[in-house]
Motif scaffolding. Structure first.
Motif, PDB file in Angstrom:
ATOM      1  N   ILE A   9       0.681  -1.339  -0.123  1.00  0.00           N
ATOM      2  CA  ILE A   9      -0.019  -0.058   0.053  1.00  0.00           C
ATOM      3  C   ILE A   9       0.606   1.257   0.021  1.00  0.00           C
ATOM      4  CG2 ILE A   9      -1.980  -1.062   1.241  1.00  0.00           C
ATOM      5  CD1 ILE A   9      -1.118   0.254   3.686  1.00  0.00           C
ATOM      6  N   GLY A  10       2.204   1.146  -0.448  1.00  0.00           N
ATOM      7  CA  GLY A  10       3.045   2.296  -0.658  1.00  0.00           C
ATOM      8  C   GLY A  10       3.460   2.699   0.749  1.00  0.00           C
ATOM      9  N   GLY A  11       3.539   1.796   1.528  1.00  0.00           N
ATOM     10  CA  GLY A  11       3.994   2.378   3.090  1.00  0.00           C
ATOM     11  C   GLY A  11       5.630   2.116   3.026  1.00  0.00           C
ATOM     12  N   GLY A  12       6.380   1.658   2.085  1.00  0.00           N
ATOM     13  CA  GLY A  12       7.759   1.369   2.109  1.00  0.00           C
ATOM     14  C   GLY A  12       8.352   0.293   3.057  1.00  0.00           C
ATOM     15  N   GLY A  13       9.264   0.446   3.766  1.00  0.00           N
ATOM     16  CA  GLY A  13       9.851  -0.609   4.506  1.00  0.00           C
ATOM     17  C   GLY A  13      10.906  -1.695   3.612  1.00  0.00           C
ATOM     18  N   LEU A  14      11.346  -2.709   4.527  1.00  0.00           N
ATOM     19  CA  LEU A  14      12.017  -3.444   4.006  1.00  0.00           C
ATOM     20  C   LEU A  14      11.318  -4.366   3.093  1.00  0.00           C
ATOM     21  CD1 LEU A  14      14.353  -4.431   6.970  1.00  0.00           C
ATOM     22  CD2 LEU A  14      15.050  -3.325   4.894  1.00  0.00           C
ATOM     23  N   GLY A  15      10.108  -4.482   3.083  1.00  0.00           N
ATOM     24  CA  GLY A  15       9.181  -5.268   2.215  1.00  0.00           C
ATOM     25  C   GLY A  15       9.237  -5.075   0.667  1.00  0.00           C
ATOM     26  N   VAL A  16       9.758  -3.837   0.515  1.00  0.00           N
ATOM     27  CA  VAL A  16      10.186  -3.188  -0.817  1.00  0.00           C
ATOM     28  C   VAL A  16      11.234  -4.242  -1.529  1.00  0.00           C
ATOM     29  CG1 VAL A  16      11.136  -1.559  -2.395  1.00  0.00           C
ATOM     30  CG2 VAL A  16       9.612  -0.685  -0.383  1.00  0.00           C
ATOM     31  N   TRP A  17      12.104  -4.652  -0.671  1.00  0.00           N
ATOM     32  CA  TRP A  17      12.940  -5.542  -1.362  1.00  0.00           C
ATOM     33  C   TRP A  17      12.654  -6.930  -1.287  1.00  0.00           C
ATOM     34  CZ3 TRP A  17      18.445  -3.628   0.828  1.00  0.00           C
ATOM     35  CH2 TRP A  17      18.870  -2.515  -0.088  1.00  0.00           C
ATOM     36  N   VAL A  18      11.816  -7.285  -0.333  1.00  0.00           N
ATOM     37  CA  VAL A  18      11.290  -8.718  -0.197  1.00  0.00           C
ATOM     38  C   VAL A  18      10.331  -8.938  -1.394  1.00  0.00           C
ATOM     39  CG1 VAL A  18       9.793 -10.257   1.017  1.00  0.00           C
ATOM     40  CG2 VAL A  18      11.512  -8.818   2.199  1.00  0.00           C
ATOM     41  N   PHE A  19       9.566  -8.046  -1.669  1.00  0.00           N
ATOM     42  CA  PHE A  19       8.485  -8.299  -2.893  1.00  0.00           C
ATOM     43  C   PHE A  19       9.345  -7.945  -4.157  1.00  0.00           C
ATOM     44  CE2 PHE A  19       5.473  -7.995   0.615  1.00  0.00           C
ATOM     45  CZ  PHE A  19       4.335  -9.065   0.085  1.00  0.00           C
ATOM     46  N   THR A  20      10.224  -7.089  -4.320  1.00  0.00           N
ATOM     47  CA  THR A  20      10.808  -6.995  -5.381  1.00  0.00           C
ATOM     48  C   THR A  20      11.579  -8.280  -5.997  1.00  0.00           C
ATOM     49  OG1 THR A  20      11.292  -4.481  -4.932  1.00  0.00           O
ATOM     50  CG2 THR A  20      12.491  -5.792  -6.664  1.00  0.00           C
ATOM     51  N   GLY A  21      12.167  -8.967  -4.657  1.00  0.00           N
ATOM     52  CA  GLY A  21      13.014 -10.269  -5.065  1.00  0.00           C
ATOM     53  C   GLY A  21      12.036 -11.249  -5.411  1.00  0.00           C
ATOM     54  N   ILE A  22      10.640 -11.404  -4.890  1.00  0.00           N
ATOM     55  CA  ILE A  22       9.750 -12.356  -5.428  1.00  0.00           C
ATOM     56  C   ILE A  22       9.161 -12.223  -6.731  1.00  0.00           C
ATOM     57  CG2 ILE A  22       7.138 -13.029  -5.023  1.00  0.00           C
ATOM     58  CD1 ILE A  22       7.660 -12.466  -2.010  1.00  0.00           C
ATOM     59  N   GLN A  23       8.966 -10.837  -7.085  1.00  0.00           N
ATOM     60  CA  GLN A  23       8.538 -10.519  -8.453  1.00  0.00           C
ATOM     61  C   GLN A  23       9.506 -10.701  -9.628  1.00  0.00           C
ATOM     62  OE1 GLN A  23       7.484  -6.552  -7.968  1.00  0.00           O
ATOM     63  NE2 GLN A  23       5.584  -6.877  -6.883  1.00  0.00           N
ATOM     64  N   LEU A  24      10.986 -10.456  -9.235  1.00  0.00           N
ATOM     65  CA  LEU A  24      11.874 -10.689 -10.270  1.00  0.00           C
ATOM     66  C   LEU A  24      12.587 -12.077 -10.026  1.00  0.00           C
ATOM     67  CD1 LEU A  24      13.668  -7.189  -9.815  1.00  0.00           C
ATOM     68  CD2 LEU A  24      11.821  -7.861 -11.484  1.00  0.00           C
ATOM     69  N   PHE A  25      11.935 -12.839  -9.013  1.00  0.00           N
ATOM     70  CA  PHE A  25      12.874 -14.125  -8.905  1.00  0.00           C
ATOM     71  C   PHE A  25      14.299 -14.057  -8.601  1.00  0.00           C
ATOM     72  CE2 PHE A  25       9.023 -15.016 -11.556  1.00  0.00           C
ATOM     73  CZ  PHE A  25       8.565 -16.105 -10.949  1.00  0.00           C
ATOM     74  N   ASP A  26      14.456 -12.967  -7.600  1.00  0.00           N
ATOM     75  CA  ASP A  26      15.801 -12.498  -7.361  1.00  0.00           C
ATOM     76  C   ASP A  26      16.234 -12.748  -6.008  1.00  0.00           C
ATOM     77  OD1 ASP A  26      18.384 -11.201  -6.778  1.00  0.00           O
ATOM     78  OD2 ASP A  26      18.045  -9.718  -8.315  1.00  0.00           O
ATOM     79  N   ASN A  27      16.922 -14.035  -5.464  1.00  0.00           N
ATOM     80  CA  ASN A  27      17.091 -14.014  -4.169  1.00  0.00           C
ATOM     81  C   ASN A  27      17.803 -12.910  -3.538  1.00  0.00           C
ATOM     82  OD1 ASN A  27      15.658 -16.368  -3.980  1.00  0.00           O
ATOM     83  ND2 ASN A  27      17.275 -17.642  -4.596  1.00  0.00           N
ATOM     84  N   SER A  28      18.697 -12.330  -4.213  1.00  0.00           N
ATOM     85  CA  SER A  28      19.574 -11.367  -3.467  1.00  0.00           C
ATOM     86  C   SER A  28      18.648 -10.081  -2.912  1.00  0.00           C
ATOM     87  CB  SER A  28      20.561 -10.902  -4.454  1.00  0.00           C
ATOM     88  OG  SER A  28      20.258 -10.136  -5.538  1.00  0.00           O
ATOM     89  N   PHE A  29      17.612  -9.827  -3.729  1.00  0.00           N
ATOM     90  CA  PHE A  29      16.751  -8.999  -3.522  1.00  0.00           C
ATOM     91  C   PHE A  29      15.982  -9.295  -1.947  1.00  0.00           C
ATOM     92  CE2 PHE A  29      16.890  -5.883  -7.304  1.00  0.00           C
ATOM     93  CZ  PHE A  29      16.936  -4.794  -6.528  1.00  0.00           C
ATOM     94  N   LEU A  30      15.292 -10.555  -2.141  1.00  0.00           N
ATOM     95  CA  LEU A  30      14.466 -11.025  -1.332  1.00  0.00           C
ATOM     96  C   LEU A  30      15.393 -11.237   0.164  1.00  0.00           C
ATOM     97  CD1 LEU A  30      11.898 -12.761  -0.462  1.00  0.00           C
ATOM     98  CD2 LEU A  30      13.157 -14.748  -1.403  1.00  0.00           C
ATOM     99  N   LEU A  31      16.747 -11.846   0.127  1.00  0.00           N
ATOM    100  CA  LEU A  31      16.964 -12.052   1.133  1.00  0.00           C
ATOM    101  C   LEU A  31      17.660 -10.711   1.847  1.00  0.00           C
ATOM    102  CD1 LEU A  31      18.931 -15.326   0.451  1.00  0.00           C
ATOM    103  CD2 LEU A  31      16.967 -14.944   1.838  1.00  0.00           C
ATOM    104  N   SER A  32      18.131  -9.797   0.896  1.00  0.00           N
ATOM    105  CA  SER A  32      18.372  -8.447   1.496  1.00  0.00           C
ATOM    106  C   SER A  32      17.344  -7.876   2.352  1.00  0.00           C
ATOM    107  CB  SER A  32      19.156  -7.378   0.238  1.00  0.00           C
ATOM    108  OG  SER A  32      20.129  -8.095  -0.262  1.00  0.00           O
ATOM    109  N   GLY A  33      16.052  -8.058   1.939  1.00  0.00           N
ATOM    110  CA  GLY A  33      14.949  -7.354   3.069  1.00  0.00           C
ATOM    111  C   GLY A  33      14.573  -8.584   3.739  1.00  0.00           C
TER     112      GLY A  33
END
Length: 247
Positions: free
Chosen positions: A188-212
C-alpha cells in the motif's frame, strides 16, 4: 535441571546453529549484496520499517494497557467481553484486508500501514494485561487494603508489578509479529524492507529477497531480546525467580 529445560536448551542451540549456517551461506553466496551496494537505500527502507513498527506498537501499548487496567476494575468489568471481542477483530481479519481497509480511509502511504498494524497489535497486549491483572493473588490485595493502601497504590505497588511479566509478554509478541507483518506495507505504498522482499519475489531474485528478509529477521530477534532485557529490569526479582523455579 529437568528434562524439559534440557530439551529446550538443545532445541535452542540447534536452532541457532541452523541460523548461523544460513547467514554464512547467504554472505558467502553474495545474497546480501544490495545492503552494501545500496547502503543509503537500505537505511531509508530500514528507517521506514522501524518507524511503522515503533509508532504502531507504541500507540497499541498506550491504548491497550490503560484499557486493560480499566476493564479489570469492578465498575467496568461487564464491558470486558465487548472490548476484547472488538480488539479480536484485528486478529481474525487477515492482515492484507486490514491494510486494504486502512488504505481505503487514509489512502496510499505509511499512515495507512501504521493504522493497520496498530489494529493488529492491540489484542495481544490487551489480553495479556487483563490476564496479568487477573492473576494477582486476591489475598495479597486484601492484605494491602487492610494495611490502608488506596486503590491507586494497590494498582501501582501490587497489581502492576505482579502483572508486568504477562504485559511484557504481550508487548513482545505484538512487536515481533509487527516486524514481519510490516513487510506488507509495501503493498500500500508504505515502504519498509518489504520493498526488497516483494521485488525479489517479483523478479525471482534471491539477493533482493534476502537483503530484505534477513534484516527483518535480525530486527525481530533484536526486539525480542530488547523486550526480554526490559522485562528483566522491570519484573520484580522474586517473581522472576518464582517463574524459573516453577518452569
Amino acid at each position: 535441571m529437568n528434562k524439559k529445560k534440557i530439551i529446550a536448551n538443545i532445541v535452542k542451540v540447534i536452532s541457532w546453529i541452523f541460523v548461523l549456517v544460513f547467514f554464512y551461506w547467504a554472505i558467502k553466496n553474495n545474497m546480501l549484496s544490495h545492503i552494501y551496494e545500496e547502503p543509503d537505500k537500505f537505511l531509508r527502507l530500514l528507517k521506514q520499517h522501524v518507524t511503522i513498527v515503533f509508532v504502531s506498537g507504541l500507540a497499541a501499548i498506550f491504548t491497550a494497557i490503560p484499557l486493560g487496567i480499566l476493564l479489570t476494575r469492578p465498575k467496568f468489568r461487564k464491558g470486558e467481553w465487548l472490548f476484547v471481542n472488538i480488539a479480536n477483530l484485528g486478529q481474525t481479519i487477515p492482515s492484507l484486508a486490514i491494510l486494504a481497509l486502512a488504505m481505503g480511509f487514509l489512502g496510499i502511504g505509511i499512515k495507512a500501514a501504521i493504522i493497520a498494524l496498530y489494529v493488529f497489535s492491540v489484542l495481544p497486549i490487551l489480553q495479556n494485561t487483563i490476564a496479568g491483572l487477573d492473576s494477582v493473588d486476591k489475598q495479597t490485595i486484601d492484605a494491602a487494603r487492610g494495611m490502608g493502601f488506596t486503590p491507586v497504590q494497590i494498582l501501582w505497588k501490587i497489581e502492576m508489578p505482579q502483572a508486568s511479566f504477562f504485559i511484557f509478554a504481550g508487548i513482545r509478541t505484538a512487536l515481533v509479529i509487527n516486524i514481519g507483518t510490516a513487510a506488507l506495507a509495501y503493498l500500500i505504498g508504505g515502504g519498509g524492507l518489504g520493498v526488497w522482499v516483494f521485488t525479489g519475489i517479483q523478479l525471482f531474485d534471491n539477493s533482493f529477497l534476502l537483503s530484505g528478509a534477513i534484516p527483518i529477521t535480525i530486527l525481530a530477534i533484536a526486539i525480542d531480546y530488547l523486550c526480554r532485557g526490559l522485562e528483566y529490569l522491570v519484573v520484580p526479582k522474586g517473581l522472576r525467580l518464582a517463574r524459573k523455579t516453577n518452569g
